[in-house]
Design a protein around this motif. Structure first.
Motif, mmCIF file in Angstrom:
data_model
loop_
_atom_site.group_PDB
_atom_site.id
_atom_site.type_symbol
_atom_site.label_atom_id
_atom_site.label_comp_id
_atom_site.label_asym_id
_atom_site.label_seq_id
_atom_site.Cartn_x
_atom_site.Cartn_y
_atom_site.Cartn_z
ATOM 1 N N ARG A 33 0.897 -1.375 0.047
ATOM 2 C CA ARG A 33 -0.089 0.076 -0.335
ATOM 3 C C ARG A 33 0.849 1.502 -0.102
ATOM 4 N NH1 ARG A 33 -4.129 -3.462 3.718
ATOM 5 N NH2 ARG A 33 -5.772 -3.694 2.276
ATOM 6 N N VAL A 34 1.827 1.026 0.681
ATOM 7 C CA VAL A 34 2.868 2.267 0.576
ATOM 8 C C VAL A 34 3.468 2.619 -0.825
ATOM 9 C CG1 VAL A 34 4.939 3.329 1.664
ATOM 10 C CG2 VAL A 34 3.294 2.021 3.124
ATOM 11 N N ASP A 35 3.886 1.308 -1.265
ATOM 12 C CA ASP A 35 4.176 1.584 -2.705
ATOM 13 C C ASP A 35 3.313 1.881 -3.629
ATOM 14 O OD1 ASP A 35 6.237 0.760 -4.601
ATOM 15 O OD2 ASP A 35 5.116 -1.020 -5.192
ATOM 16 N N MET A 36 1.978 1.617 -3.624
ATOM 17 C CA MET A 36 1.154 2.141 -4.338
ATOM 18 C C MET A 36 0.883 3.513 -4.254
ATOM 19 S SD MET A 36 -2.851 0.966 -4.461
ATOM 20 C CE MET A 36 -2.229 -0.919 -4.378
ATOM 21 N N LEU A 37 0.955 3.890 -3.054
ATOM 22 C CA LEU A 37 0.861 5.680 -2.750
ATOM 23 C C LEU A 37 2.205 6.356 -3.348
ATOM 24 C CD1 LEU A 37 -0.255 7.858 -1.282
ATOM 25 C CD2 LEU A 37 1.059 7.349 0.757
ATOM 26 N N ALA A 38 3.381 5.736 -3.122
ATOM 27 C CA ALA A 38 4.440 6.196 -3.624
ATOM 28 C C ALA A 38 4.481 6.507 -5.293
ATOM 29 C CB ALA A 38 5.869 5.657 -3.255
ATOM 30 N N LYS A 39 3.796 5.539 -5.669
ATOM 31 C CA LYS A 39 3.812 5.485 -7.376
ATOM 32 C C LYS A 39 2.675 6.419 -7.636
ATOM 33 C CE LYS A 39 5.477 0.714 -8.145
ATOM 34 N NZ LYS A 39 5.132 -0.762 -8.265
ATOM 35 N N ALA A 40 1.803 6.559 -7.079
ATOM 36 C CA ALA A 40 0.720 7.394 -7.447
ATOM 37 C C ALA A 40 1.370 9.079 -7.402
ATOM 38 C CB ALA A 40 -0.711 7.179 -6.810
ATOM 39 N N ILE A 41 1.832 9.090 -6.125
ATOM 40 C CA ILE A 41 2.516 10.437 -6.128
ATOM 41 C C ILE A 41 3.378 10.527 -7.019
ATOM 42 C CG2 ILE A 41 3.843 11.883 -4.312
ATOM 43 C CD1 ILE A 41 2.315 10.522 -2.204
ATOM 44 N N LYS A 42 4.426 9.791 -7.223
ATOM 45 C CA LYS A 42 5.325 10.088 -8.369
ATOM 46 C C LYS A 42 4.888 10.318 -9.838
ATOM 47 C CE LYS A 42 9.669 8.283 -10.405
ATOM 48 N NZ LYS A 42 10.475 7.184 -10.332
ATOM 49 N N LYS A 43 3.698 9.663 -10.042
ATOM 50 C CA LYS A 43 2.980 9.887 -11.382
ATOM 51 C C LYS A 43 2.244 11.055 -11.563
ATOM 52 C CE LYS A 43 0.153 7.487 -14.806
ATOM 53 N NZ LYS A 43 -0.229 6.379 -15.531
ATOM 54 N N TYR A 44 1.776 11.577 -10.330
ATOM 55 C CA TYR A 44 1.147 12.848 -10.464
ATOM 56 C C TYR A 44 2.085 13.999 -10.403
ATOM 57 C CZ TYR A 44 -2.564 16.216 -9.320
ATOM 58 O OH TYR A 44 -3.421 17.390 -9.271
ATOM 59 N N GLY A 45 3.403 13.675 -10.127
ATOM 60 C CA GLY A 45 4.459 14.759 -10.160
ATOM 61 C C GLY A 45 4.793 15.295 -9.031
ATOM 62 N N ASN A 46 4.829 14.530 -8.012
ATOM 63 C CA ASN A 46 5.352 14.654 -6.864
ATOM 64 C C ASN A 46 4.265 15.283 -5.884
ATOM 65 O OD1 ASN A 46 7.571 13.236 -6.613
ATOM 66 N ND2 ASN A 46 8.568 14.744 -7.728
ATOM 67 N N ALA A 47 4.394 15.275 -4.524
ATOM 68 C CA ALA A 47 3.437 16.047 -3.606
ATOM 69 C C ALA A 47 4.025 16.232 -2.265
ATOM 70 C CB ALA A 47 2.083 15.402 -3.335
ATOM 71 N N THR A 147 -8.461 15.258 -7.679
ATOM 72 C CA THR A 147 -9.091 14.077 -7.157
ATOM 73 C C THR A 147 -9.265 13.006 -8.201
ATOM 74 O OG1 THR A 147 -10.076 15.439 -5.237
ATOM 75 C CG2 THR A 147 -10.688 13.100 -5.177
ATOM 76 N N ILE A 148 -9.837 13.280 -9.081
ATOM 77 C CA ILE A 148 -10.171 12.241 -10.100
ATOM 78 C C ILE A 148 -8.769 11.654 -10.847
ATOM 79 C CG2 ILE A 148 -11.211 11.980 -12.463
ATOM 80 C CD1 ILE A 148 -13.269 14.237 -11.696
ATOM 81 N N ILE A 149 -7.979 12.514 -10.989
ATOM 82 C CA ILE A 149 -6.581 12.341 -11.648
ATOM 83 C C ILE A 149 -5.903 11.346 -10.594
ATOM 84 C CG2 ILE A 149 -4.407 13.062 -12.364
ATOM 85 C CD1 ILE A 149 -5.994 15.559 -13.614
ATOM 86 N N PHE A 150 -6.086 11.725 -9.386
ATOM 87 C CA PHE A 150 -5.063 11.059 -8.331
ATOM 88 C C PHE A 150 -5.773 9.552 -8.180
ATOM 89 C CE2 PHE A 150 -3.308 10.089 -4.387
ATOM 90 C CZ PHE A 150 -1.842 10.374 -4.761
ATOM 91 N N LEU A 151 -7.124 9.437 -8.336
ATOM 92 C CA LEU A 151 -7.847 8.179 -7.987
ATOM 93 C C LEU A 151 -7.473 7.291 -9.275
ATOM 94 C CD1 LEU A 151 -9.501 6.303 -6.532
ATOM 95 C CD2 LEU A 151 -11.366 6.973 -7.670
ATOM 96 N N ASP A 152 -7.014 7.734 -10.507
ATOM 97 C CA ASP A 152 -6.947 7.114 -11.583
ATOM 98 C C ASP A 152 -5.457 6.716 -11.337
ATOM 99 O OD1 ASP A 152 -9.461 7.436 -12.982
ATOM 100 O OD2 ASP A 152 -8.500 9.153 -14.319
ATOM 101 N N TYR A 153 -4.669 7.382 -11.123
ATOM 102 C CA TYR A 153 -3.194 7.190 -10.633
ATOM 103 C C TYR A 153 -3.146 5.782 -9.861
ATOM 104 C CZ TYR A 153 -1.759 10.985 -13.280
ATOM 105 O OH TYR A 153 -1.552 11.892 -14.581
ATOM 106 N N ILE A 154 -3.983 5.837 -8.557
ATOM 107 C CA ILE A 154 -4.066 4.725 -7.604
ATOM 108 C C ILE A 154 -4.395 3.443 -8.227
ATOM 109 C CG2 ILE A 154 -5.318 3.878 -5.643
ATOM 110 C CD1 ILE A 154 -5.246 6.906 -4.446
ATOM 111 N N LYS A 155 -5.515 3.691 -8.994
ATOM 112 C CA LYS A 155 -5.831 2.511 -9.662
ATOM 113 C C LYS A 155 -5.314 1.871 -10.588
ATOM 114 C CE LYS A 155 -9.884 2.623 -7.512
ATOM 115 N NZ LYS A 155 -10.271 1.766 -6.440
ATOM 116 N N THR A 156 -4.255 2.645 -11.376
ATOM 117 C CA THR A 156 -3.252 2.143 -12.305
ATOM 118 C C THR A 156 -2.214 1.277 -11.523
ATOM 119 O OG1 THR A 156 -2.967 4.316 -13.590
ATOM 120 C CG2 THR A 156 -1.278 2.820 -13.663
ATOM 121 N N PHE A 157 -2.127 1.243 -10.293
ATOM 122 C CA PHE A 157 -0.961 0.633 -9.392
ATOM 123 C C PHE A 157 -1.673 -0.416 -8.584
ATOM 124 C CE2 PHE A 157 0.928 4.706 -10.509
ATOM 125 C CZ PHE A 157 1.869 4.111 -11.291
#
Length: 158
Positions: A33-47, A147-157
């Motif tokens: 789950r931490v890995d999934m969060l990290a990947k979503a944040i990285k794909k978003y462009g950091n946070a 929020t829509i974009i970030f959820l899409d990134y979560i679902k990607t991973f």
């Protein structure tokens, strides 16, 4: 533009099915789950990762707090800050944090509880309700674009 993720831990990075235990024998944190969060944040462009969880009340030298920090760092995540609020006023704490940090333009909230978020439209539309990050969903029927974009990134991973 600064983007922030307000992070709850219990119910986001773990669930009732989590087997791992923290050093103080509470429910641990799942690496996947931490890995999934990290990947979503990285794909978003950091946070900026802001701790809004009850874990924020632990002292920085507490074994469980150190455990949380080490789990995040293992996946390249670092806390940029933490909110301060009273019980069940998590939304109020996030609004105070945003007021003190006007450089944050956009944000999402990851939490498994609704607390007082529904009292604040700008928070409600950015809330992803979770039962584990992989099962995140919109709280609002009219979520904000980030929020829509970030959820899409979560679902990607997931």
């Amino acid at each position: 533009m600064r983007f922030a993720v307000f992070l709850d831990v219990d119910g986001v990075l773990n669930t009732k099915t989590t087997v791992e235990r923290s050093p103080e024998e509470y429910t641990g944190i799942d690496d996947a789950r931490v890995d999934m969060l990290a990947k979503a944040i990285k794909k978003y462009g950091n946070a900026d990762l802001i701790l809004s969880s009850d874990w924020k009340d632990l002292k920085s030298d507490n074994e469980d707090f150190c455990y949380l920090i080490s789990k995040l760092e293992k996946y390249g995540l670092h806390l940029a800050g933490k909110t301060s609020d009273h019980f069940n006023k998590r939304g109020e704490g996030i609004l105070k944090y945003l007021e003190l940090h006007p450089e944050i333009d956009d944000f999402v909230i990851l939490d498994d509880n609704k607390f007082d978020f529904q009292d604040y439209r700008e928070l409600w539309e950015r809330l992803l309700i979770t039962n584990g990050i992989e099962r995140a969903g919109f709280a609002s029927q009219t979520p904000q674009v980030e929020t829509i974009i970030f959820l899409d990134y979560i679902k990607t991973f997931s």
